[in-house]
Design a protein around this motif. Structure first.
Motif: not given
Ligand SMILES: [Zn+2]
Lengths: 222, 199
Positions: A19-40
């Motif tokens: 449900d995230l707009d593409p701009a926000f999806a990119v930021v979220v995906a980028s953080h998830i790529a960097m963060c083990d905790e949020c990937r879990q």
């Protein structure tokens, strides 16, 4: 990388549900790529989707549905994906500071971003995305400077890639994300010796903006 | 062995963990042996439910059927990429359905999701423990969802069963968007606590 500021649970759930707009999806995906905790964490959110799928009432399929799919499979050459060995990707390259979801858009190096000066000490690079009502851009802000005001009245999300800034919520360094609701007032100041580079998604500042900020907008270019 | 597994498919409500074990065996048979009948079992189980989600999200009959076929074709092609340590088979198929829908209905790039998947493949080392946890995940999350207060459950159902955007959920339930957000947050928190308790 030690990350102190993570994604809001509501953002993780919206990402998981698509449900995230593409701009926000990119930021979220980028953080998830960097963060083990949020990937879990996003995996748990996606497990909600899995549980919902399991409990979904069955819809009637059209006649011969499996037969048709089966013929499609037989007619095409088998393009099965093989199990892949673990490879180095930009995201797990220890020297890289561009997470994979961002490098798909700007390339693999922060030094090659085509910055545009907006006001002294503040550079900006807008990332064009199709089908979005929000904007996605990168900022490079010199040491000691304030982050420009942007997107107040709408949600905004900022991911730090290099350097750091501080505001009333604390210090934000590489990998940290400021996932802000619309009501939060903050005035970040860059406190690293080198410029702070971050990735920002904002809801397009439209009807929420007052006349004064509309007049200010061209100045900052956001 | 597969014959036995398929016979179990018809039994009502098997005990915890068996769904995942059965689905995992089927996926493995598809990945390693290109086993068509194992694939058909997965199709029978998930096809009608995927289509139900697509219909619920506003797709017409033909589009919902078409998207379902596309999702199942991806399951056939990418079966080898399923990693039990990252979640249950139903979760993996849910993410494929979500991505197919974003790609088609919302005409948005799914690249960020694909990139996260790539990062996960590269950086998560599978372990026996994480595999066990993920295996239990499915049933535990299902049980935990049942225990949510109705008002939180409603928000989750609309967001995941029908892929309804947050703004539309707010409109449908006649709530401010902030309330939808906080219910989503509470639901997530409660699920996480439930999982930690049950572990
Ligand atoms: Zn995080």
């Amino acid at each position: 990388m030690s990350i102190h500021h993570h994604l809001d649970a509501a953002s993780l759930m919206r990402y998981a549900a698509g449900d995230l707009d593409p701009a926000f999806a990119v930021v979220v995906a980028s953080h998830i790529a960097m963060c083990d905790e949020c990937r879990q964490a996003v995996r748990l959110a996606e497990a909600v989707g899995g549980a919902c799928l399991s409990d979904m009432p069955e819809a009637a399929l059209s006649d011969g549905s499996f037969t048709r799919l089966s013929r499609m499979i037989d007619a095409a050459p088998d393009t099965a994906t093989k199990r892949r060995p673990v490879e180095a990707t930009p995201a797990n390259d220890p020297d890289g500071d561009v997470p994979l979801p961002l490098s798909s858009l700007i390339g693999g190096s922060l030094d090659d971003v085509p910055w545009r000066l907006v006001v002294p000490g503040v550079y900006r690079h807008k990332i064009e995305l199709a089908d979005t009502s929000s904007s996605l851009f990168m900022l490079k802000i010199g040491s000691g400077r304030k982050m420009p005001e942007h997107g107040h009245g709408g949600t905004e999300m900022t991911l730090i890639l290099r350097g750091s800034y501080s505001d009333s919520m604390g210090r934000f360094g590489p990998g940290d994300v400021a996932d802000l609701d619309e009501h939060v007032e903050h005035q970040p100041v860059v406190d690293s010796d080198d410029p702070c580079i971050c990735l920002v998604a904002t809801e397009e500042p439209t009807r929420f903006k007052g006349i004064v900020s509309r007049l200010m907008q061209p100045l900052v270019g956001i | 062995m597969l014959k036995v597994l398929r016979m179990e498919e018809t039994t009502e409500d098997p005990g915890p963990n068996t769904d995942q074990a059965r689905h995992e065996a089927l996926i493995t048979a598809v990945a390693d042996n290109r086993d068509k009948s194992a694939f058909e079992s997965l199709f029978v189980r998930f096809g009608p439910r995927i289509k139900g989600m697509m219909l619920g999200s506003g797709a017409g009959e033909d589009l919902a059927e078409d998207l379902m076929q596309e999702v199942m074709l991806t399951v056939w092609r990418k079966a080898a990429l399923y990693a039990p340590e990252r979640g249950s088979v139903s979760t993996w198929i849910f993410t494929i359905a979500r991505n197919a829908r974003i790609d088609r209905l919302r005409r948005q790039p799914v690249q960020p999701f694909v990139d996260v998947e790539t990062v996960s493949i590269a950086s998560d080392a599978p372990s026996a423990e994480s595999e066990m946890i993920a295996g239990q995940h499915g049933e535990i999350v299902r049980a935990a969802l049942q225990k949510l207060p109705q008002e939180q459950r409603d928000v989750i159902d609309l967001a995941f069963n029908q892929f309804m955007p947050q703004s539309e959920i707010a409109k449908k339930l006649n709530l401010p968007i902030g309330t939808v957000k906080s219910r989503t947050r509470l639901a997530y928190k409660k699920l996480k606590e439930n999982l930690e308790d049950l572990r």
